[in-house]
Design a protein around this motif. Structure first.
Motif, short mmCIF file in Angstrom:
data_model
loop_
_atom_site.label_atom_id
_atom_site.label_comp_id
_atom_site.label_asym_id
_atom_site.label_seq_id
_atom_site.Cartn_x
_atom_site.Cartn_y
_atom_site.Cartn_z
N ARG A 129 0.84 -1.20 0.00
CA ARG A 129 0.00 0.00 0.00
C ARG A 129 0.88 1.25 0.00
N LEU A 130 1.97 1.22 0.78
CA LEU A 130 2.87 2.37 0.80
C LEU A 130 3.53 2.59 -0.56
N HIS A 131 3.88 1.49 -1.25
CA HIS A 131 4.43 1.62 -2.60
C HIS A 131 3.38 2.23 -3.53
N HIS A 132 2.15 1.79 -3.40
CA HIS A 132 1.06 2.34 -4.22
C HIS A 132 0.92 3.84 -3.96
N ASP A 133 0.93 4.23 -2.68
CA ASP A 133 0.79 5.64 -2.33
C ASP A 133 2.01 6.45 -2.81
N ALA A 134 3.19 5.86 -2.69
CA ALA A 134 4.42 6.54 -3.15
C ALA A 134 4.33 6.79 -4.66
N HIS A 135 3.85 5.79 -5.38
CA HIS A 135 3.70 5.94 -6.82
C HIS A 135 2.73 7.07 -7.16
N ALA A 136 1.63 7.14 -6.42
CA ALA A 136 0.62 8.17 -6.67
C ALA A 136 1.16 9.57 -6.40
N LYS A 137 2.13 9.69 -5.50
CA LYS A 137 2.67 10.99 -5.12
C LYS A 137 3.95 11.36 -5.87
N CYS A 138 4.56 10.42 -6.53
CA CYS A 138 5.86 10.65 -7.17
C CYS A 138 5.75 11.70 -8.27
N PHE A 139 6.47 12.80 -8.10
CA PHE A 139 6.43 13.90 -9.06
C PHE A 139 6.86 13.45 -10.46
N ILE A 140 7.88 12.62 -10.51
CA ILE A 140 8.43 12.22 -11.81
C ILE A 140 7.48 11.24 -12.50
N ALA A 141 7.01 10.23 -11.79
CA ALA A 141 6.08 9.27 -12.39
C ALA A 141 4.81 9.97 -12.86
N ASN A 142 4.39 11.00 -12.15
CA ASN A 142 3.20 11.76 -12.56
C ASN A 142 3.46 12.64 -13.77
N SER A 143 4.71 12.77 -14.18
CA SER A 143 5.06 13.66 -15.28
C SER A 143 5.35 12.93 -16.58
N VAL A 144 5.44 11.62 -16.54
CA VAL A 144 5.77 10.88 -17.77
C VAL A 144 4.51 10.34 -18.42
N ASN A 145 4.59 10.06 -19.72
CA ASN A 145 3.41 9.63 -20.47
C ASN A 145 3.43 8.14 -20.80
N PHE A 146 4.06 7.36 -19.96
CA PHE A 146 4.11 5.91 -20.13
C PHE A 146 3.89 5.27 -18.77
N PRO A 147 3.50 4.00 -18.75
CA PRO A 147 3.23 3.36 -17.46
C PRO A 147 4.49 3.10 -16.65
N VAL A 148 4.35 3.28 -15.35
CA VAL A 148 5.39 2.93 -14.38
C VAL A 148 4.76 1.94 -13.42
N ARG A 149 5.31 0.73 -13.38
CA ARG A 149 4.80 -0.31 -12.48
C ARG A 149 5.80 -0.56 -11.37
N CYS A 150 5.31 -1.13 -10.28
CA CYS A 150 6.16 -1.43 -9.13
C CYS A 150 5.94 -2.88 -8.73
N GLU A 151 7.02 -3.64 -8.67
CA GLU A 151 6.99 -5.03 -8.23
C GLU A 151 7.91 -5.16 -7.03
N PRO A 152 7.39 -4.82 -5.84
CA PRO A 152 8.25 -4.75 -4.65
C PRO A 152 8.50 -6.11 -4.00
N ALA A 153 9.57 -6.16 -3.24
CA ALA A 153 9.90 -7.31 -2.40
C ALA A 153 10.13 -6.76 -0.98
N LEU A 154 9.75 -7.55 0.00
CA LEU A 154 9.89 -7.14 1.40
C LEU A 154 10.79 -8.12 2.12
N ARG A 155 11.74 -7.57 2.89
CA ARG A 155 12.60 -8.40 3.74
C ARG A 155 12.48 -7.88 5.17
N ILE A 156 12.35 -8.81 6.09
CA ILE A 156 12.27 -8.46 7.50
C ILE A 156 13.66 -8.67 8.11
N GLU A 157 14.17 -7.62 8.73
CA GLU A 157 15.49 -7.70 9.36
C GLU A 157 15.43 -8.62 10.57
N ALA A 158 16.40 -9.51 10.66
CA ALA A 158 16.44 -10.46 11.78
C ALA A 158 16.90 -9.80 13.05
#
Length: 158
Positions: A129-158
């Motif tokens: 959800r945070l990646h989704h929100d970051a994408h929605a707020k990203c100034f640069i992604a909002n300025s380009v005329n092509f799709p920007v997708r995000c395929e995140p991975a999460l790691r939990i620190e031991a």
């Protein structure tokens, strides 16, 4: 448009004139320098496919870096606001550019692959959800005329 506006300025100097100028397509280097007050100078060129120097940054890489770093900065901001402790962030973005027969071209997409390391108990749905929100707020992604997708991975620190 409401709110504030921000202005950005740089200096770009072509350094590829070897004495003949642009007399012929092969008579000049694509080398240039990008500068701004108080910052290191970036050595730029064209992509090697377009007679550029592979040891210098090209505009396509800089665009990819701008999209990736903007997303990261927003994600870190939103994670901090949400009380999530991020201890590592690495992205391996991939951009695809289509070139036309006449040499013109355009980016057709970017896929971000951020790998985020967090401390504590955090579920993947929250960081997605945070990646989704970051994408929605990203100034640069909002300025380009092509799709920007995000395929995140999460790691939990031991």
């Amino acid at each position: 448009m409401s709110g504030r506006t921000h202005r950005y300025e740089i200096a770009l100097d072509w350094t590829g004139n070897d004495g003949a100028g642009t007399r012929g397509y092969r008579s000049f280097r694509r080398d240039h320098e990008i500068a701004a007050p108080g910052k290191p100078t970036l050595a730029g060129s064209a992509d090697p496919a377009f007679r550029g120097d592979r040891t210098r940054w090209n505009p396509e890489e800089l665009l990819l870096a701008a999209v990736s770093s903007c997303h990261m900065l927003w994600f870190l901001h939103l994670a901090s606001d949400a009380g999530i402790v991020v201890t590592g962030y690495r992205d391996a973005p991939v951009g695809t550019m289509a070139e036309e027969a006449d040499g013109a071209g355009r980016f057709v997409g970017i896929v971000l692959h951020p790998s985020v390391t967090v401390r504590g108990v955090v579920d993947a749905a929250t960081t997605e959800r945070l990646h989704h929100d970051a994408h929605a707020k990203c100034f640069i992604a909002n300025s380009v005329n092509f799709p920007v997708r995000c395929e995140p991975a999460l790691r939990i620190e031991a």
